[in-house]
Design a protein around this motif. Structure first.
Motif, PDB file in Angstrom:
ATOM      1  N   SER A  13       0.827  -0.929  -0.073  1.00 20.62           N
ATOM      2  CA  SER A  13      -0.013   0.019   0.045  1.00 20.62           C
ATOM      3  C   SER A  13       0.875   1.028  -0.086  1.00 20.62           C
ATOM      4  CB  SER A  13      -1.006  -0.171   1.226  1.00 20.62           C
ATOM      5  OG  SER A  13      -1.268   1.288   1.779  1.00 20.62           O
ATOM      6  N   SER A  16       0.762   2.672   3.393  1.00 21.17           N
ATOM      7  CA  SER A  16       1.772   2.011   4.344  1.00 21.17           C
ATOM      8  C   SER A  16       3.300   2.271   4.214  1.00 21.17           C
ATOM      9  CB  SER A  16       1.262   0.662   4.229  1.00 21.17           C
ATOM     10  OG  SER A  16       0.033   0.249   4.358  1.00 21.17           O
ATOM     11  N   ARG A  20       5.533   3.627   6.948  1.00 17.34           N
ATOM     12  CA  ARG A  20       6.662   3.151   7.504  1.00 17.34           C
ATOM     13  C   ARG A  20       8.025   4.013   7.635  1.00 17.34           C
ATOM     14  NH1 ARG A  20       4.557  -1.729   4.790  1.00 17.34           N
ATOM     15  NH2 ARG A  20       5.602  -1.114   2.919  1.00 17.34           N
TER      16      ARG A  20
END
Ligand code: ATP
Ligand code: BTN
Length: 246
Positions: A13, A16, A20
């Motif tokens: 994603s 995501s 991170r």
């Protein structure tokens, strides 16, 4: 602006991945953009799946550092929705409608969704990942998994140049975010209300705890939704709220 646009073929994603990097304290400049051709774990709100098949659709995330803190970041979906409206207006001359707080509609069908995620404190610097999923050309195989009315740009406009869209969207976003930083939603509320997909409609709003019925009157100065019940206006804030037409 000279910010990088980073392209990936496949990713879990785009949101995501940028989240991170924030957690790993990697340095990114405001305006850093990540685009993928396909997402293996595309996300909507509340853990819902965003269908992200390989191909022409746009899966896009934009990083932005905002110094006014989380509280002030609440109205941001409003500004982002207007940026998507601007980009599509400038490039194709079409007028999309906006559904509070985070959906983009074309011809009463869902064209795009916005997912804003943030890391930071109530006050002080706040790191935002602004995710936009925009359907350009949805393959048949993925479309059957979408459980509501949806559409894509190609249906209305024919062939679309995705790179051109990425560049315009990035430009429109930078402008709306600068406007948001400068004056919050003060100049955007009237504009947003004129594009409200549910304007004057009977709706139900559910907060998880309970449901409210009323007439959708648009947004207030903080970006909250105004519901009219028996002549009284009630405002709703926060992301975890669902709005449906009755
Ligand atoms: P709300 O946020 O108000 O509850 P919503 O039903 O649109 O509305 P979201 O979490 O915002 O919920 O979006 C996820 C939903 O969007 C999915 O449950 C699905 O119905 C729909 N959806 C998933 N992928 C796509 C896509 N590529 N294009 C259009 N709609 C999609
Ligand atoms: C919604 O309507 O619930 C929001 C959908 C947001 C989808 C985009 S696609 C790019 C970015 N990465 C994700 O996993 N989600 C957002």
């Amino acid at each position: 602006s000279e910010c990088p646009i980073e392209y990936h073929a496949i990713i879990d994603s785009t949101n995501s991945e940028l989240m991170r990097r924030l957690q790993d304290k990697q340095n990114m400049g405001s305006g850093h953009v990540l685009v993928a051709e396909m997402q293996q774990a595309g996300r909507g709100r509340r853990g819902r799946v965003w269908q992200s098949p390989f191909g022409a659709n746009l899966y896009y995330s934009y990083y932005w550092q905002f110094d006014a803190g989380m509280q002030a970041a609440m109205g941001l979906s409003i500004a982002v929705g207007l940026a998507v409206y601007d980009a599509l207006k400038v490039l194709y001359g079409i007028s999309v409608e906006l559904k509070w707080p985070n959906d983009i509609y074309l011809n009463q069908q869902k064209l795009a969704g916005i997912l804003v995620e943030l890391e930071g404190q109530v006050e002080g610097p706040c790191h935002l990942v602004i995710g936009i999923g925009l359907n350009i050309c949805m393959p048949e195989s993925a479309s059957k998994h979408i459980d509501q009315a949806w559409t894509d740009l190609q249906t209305h406009l024919g062939q679309i140049d995705k790179n051109q869209l990425v560049v315009q969207l990035t430009h429109s976003l930078s402008e709306r975010l600068a406007q948001y930083k400068e004056s919050g939603l003060s100049e955007m509320v009237t504009e947003w209300n004129s594009l409200n997909a549910f304007k004057g409609d009977a709706v139900t709003l559910s907060t998880g705890q309970r449901e409210w019925r009323g007439i959708c009157e648009g947004i207030d100065m903080q970006g909250g939704l105004l519901l009219r019940q028996d002549g009284e206006l009630k405002a709703f804030y926060g992301g975890e709220i669902s709005l449906r037409k009755v």
